[in-house]
Design a protein around this motif. Structure first.
Motif, PDB file in Angstrom:
ATOM      1  N   MET A   1      15.963 -31.572  24.096  1.00  0.00           N
ATOM      2  CA  MET A   1      15.963 -30.434  25.052  1.00  0.00           C
ATOM      3  C   MET A   1      16.038 -29.118  23.979  1.00  0.00           C
ATOM      4  SD  MET A   1      17.931 -29.385  28.346  1.00  0.00           S
ATOM      5  CE  MET A   1      17.607 -30.881  28.737  1.00  0.00           C
ATOM      6  N   THR A  72      11.423 -23.261  21.103  1.00  0.00           N
ATOM      7  CA  THR A  72      11.618 -24.479  19.860  1.00  0.00           C
ATOM      8  C   THR A  72      11.243 -25.749  20.586  1.00  0.00           C
ATOM      9  OG1 THR A  72      13.898 -23.941  20.165  1.00  0.00           O
ATOM     10  CG2 THR A  72      12.704 -22.907  18.329  1.00  0.00           C
ATOM     11  N   ARG A  73      10.747 -26.561  20.209  1.00  0.00           N
ATOM     12  CA  ARG A  73      10.700 -28.007  20.627  1.00  0.00           C
ATOM     13  C   ARG A  73      11.277 -29.082  20.084  1.00  0.00           C
ATOM     14  NH1 ARG A  73       6.063 -32.206  20.045  1.00  0.00           N
ATOM     15  NH2 ARG A  73       6.161 -33.443  22.030  1.00  0.00           N
ATOM     16  N   TRP A  74      12.175 -29.934  20.832  1.00  0.00           N
ATOM     17  CA  TRP A  74      12.915 -31.092  20.373  1.00  0.00           C
ATOM     18  C   TRP A  74      11.905 -32.304  21.008  1.00  0.00           C
ATOM     19  CZ3 TRP A  74      15.764 -31.986  16.619  1.00  0.00           C
ATOM     20  CH2 TRP A  74      16.245 -33.347  16.472  1.00  0.00           C
ATOM     21  N   ALA A  75      10.971 -32.853  20.506  1.00  0.00           N
ATOM     22  CA  ALA A  75       9.663 -33.832  21.142  1.00  0.00           C
ATOM     23  C   ALA A  75      10.607 -34.704  21.896  1.00  0.00           C
ATOM     24  CB  ALA A  75       9.119 -34.190  19.997  1.00  0.00           C
ATOM     25  N   GLY A 101      12.922 -30.154  28.608  1.00  0.00           N
ATOM     26  CA  GLY A 101      13.213 -30.990  29.503  1.00  0.00           C
ATOM     27  C   GLY A 101      12.283 -32.149  29.534  1.00  0.00           C
ATOM     28  N   ASP A 125       4.398 -34.490  27.988  1.00  0.00           N
ATOM     29  CA  ASP A 125       4.576 -34.463  29.523  1.00  0.00           C
ATOM     30  C   ASP A 125       4.504 -32.845  29.949  1.00  0.00           C
ATOM     31  OD1 ASP A 125       6.984 -33.556  27.695  1.00  0.00           O
ATOM     32  OD2 ASP A 125       8.171 -34.211  29.529  1.00  0.00           O
TER      33      ASP A 125
HETATM   34  N1  GLU Z   1       9.394 -32.940  26.848  1.00  0.00           N
HETATM   35  C1  GLU Z   1       8.555 -31.751  26.004  1.00  0.00           C
HETATM   36  C2  GLU Z   1       8.056 -32.174  24.847  1.00  0.00           C
HETATM   37  O1  GLU Z   1       8.371 -33.192  24.340  1.00  0.00           O
HETATM   38  C3  GLU Z   1       9.833 -30.814  26.099  1.00  0.00           C
HETATM   39  C4  GLU Z   1      10.776 -31.225  24.991  1.00  0.00           C
HETATM   40  C5  GLU Z   1      11.836 -29.911  24.864  1.00  0.00           C
HETATM   41  O2  GLU Z   1      12.701 -29.754  25.619  1.00  0.00           O
HETATM   42  O3  GLU Z   1      11.894 -29.073  23.571  1.00  0.00           O
HETATM   43  O4  GLU Z   1       7.111 -31.488  24.371  1.00  0.00           O
END
Ligand code: GLU
Length: 226
Positions: A1, A72-75, A101, A125
């Motif tokens: 997240m 900003t993404r945390w994959a 999320g 997702d």
């Molecule tokens: N689940 C999403 C993704 O992997 C959002 C990740 C996030 O919270 O940055 O792109």
């Protein structure tokens, strides 16, 4: 997240968004992007890697826009690539969405949308959420575009299992940003003729200290004047 920053007002959006993303940098991320309202279309700029990479892209594109959302993404689903970076668009290309999320039932939702002819271009997702909101927007008979976008968000989210903080824009609803949350933080910042949306107050504290912390299941429509 990771992080979300949104802006609607009278100033140039991209420097405010970049500055906000930088203030969220300490949380860690693997890619960054933004969508800006460029009149008859949305300009979507996104890059894997550092915010500096996005900054270069923005400098080249030199977008002129007073409304935008950024991320900003945390994959969690899909590698840290340009294609998987947020914002994601819907089938029409007129809607852009950023998300923090995890959408747990995204495979079921994606299968249903693909059966209707939707084509996906990422492994995330999140893209499912963009397509789903876009689908309800396109099907809606509501005439007011802002209400139409907010109710499309509500309808889409009623089908989602998982966690989300989201910000959404649509070309046909150019005077609003819609946000919603469940399990991921989201804060509204109140200004004069401008408003902010962020996953963390530190992203917008340079602009306003007048903030509203959203609760789970809240949906918010931000306009320039309210
Ligand atoms: N689940 C999403 C993704 O992997 C959002 C990740 C996030 O919270 O940055 O792109």
């Amino acid at each position: 997240m990771c992080g979300i920053v949104g802006y609607i007002g009278k100033r140039q959006a991209s420097p405010i968004l970049l500055d906000g993303l930088r203030r969220l940098e300490y949380r860690g991320y693997d890619s960054a992007g933004m969508a800006l309202n460029a009149g008859d279309r949305l300009e979507v700029l996104r890059r894997a890697g550092r915010i500096e990479n996005l900054r270069h892209l923005v400098a080249e594109a030199n977008p002129q826009a007073d409304t935008g959302i950024s991320h900003t993404r945390w994959a969690t689903h899909g590698a840290a690539t340009d294609e998987n970076a947020h914002p994601h668009r819907d089938q029409s290309g007129k809607l852009a969405l950023v998300h923090n999320g995890v959408i747990e039932n995204y495979i079921t939702l994606r299968d249903g949308l693909q059966a209707e002819g939707h084509v996906f271009s990422s492994e995330t997702d999140t893209e499912v959420l963009a397509h789903l909101v876009g689908r309800y927007f396109d099907l809606s008979e509501e005439k007011d575009p802002a209400r139409r976008l907010a109710s499309a968000v509500q309808e889409a989210l009623s089908r989602v299992k998982g966690t989300y903080g989201i910000a959404v824009m649509h070309v046909d609803a150019p005077d609003v940003i819609v946000g919603a949350r469940l399990g991921s933080p989201l804060v509204v910042g109140l200004g004069q003729g401008e408003h902010f949306l962020a996953s963390d107050v530190s992203a917008i504290v340079a602009h306003t200290r007048d903030v509203i912390y959203l609760n789970d299941y809240d949906v918010v429509t931000l306009r320039r004047d309210g």
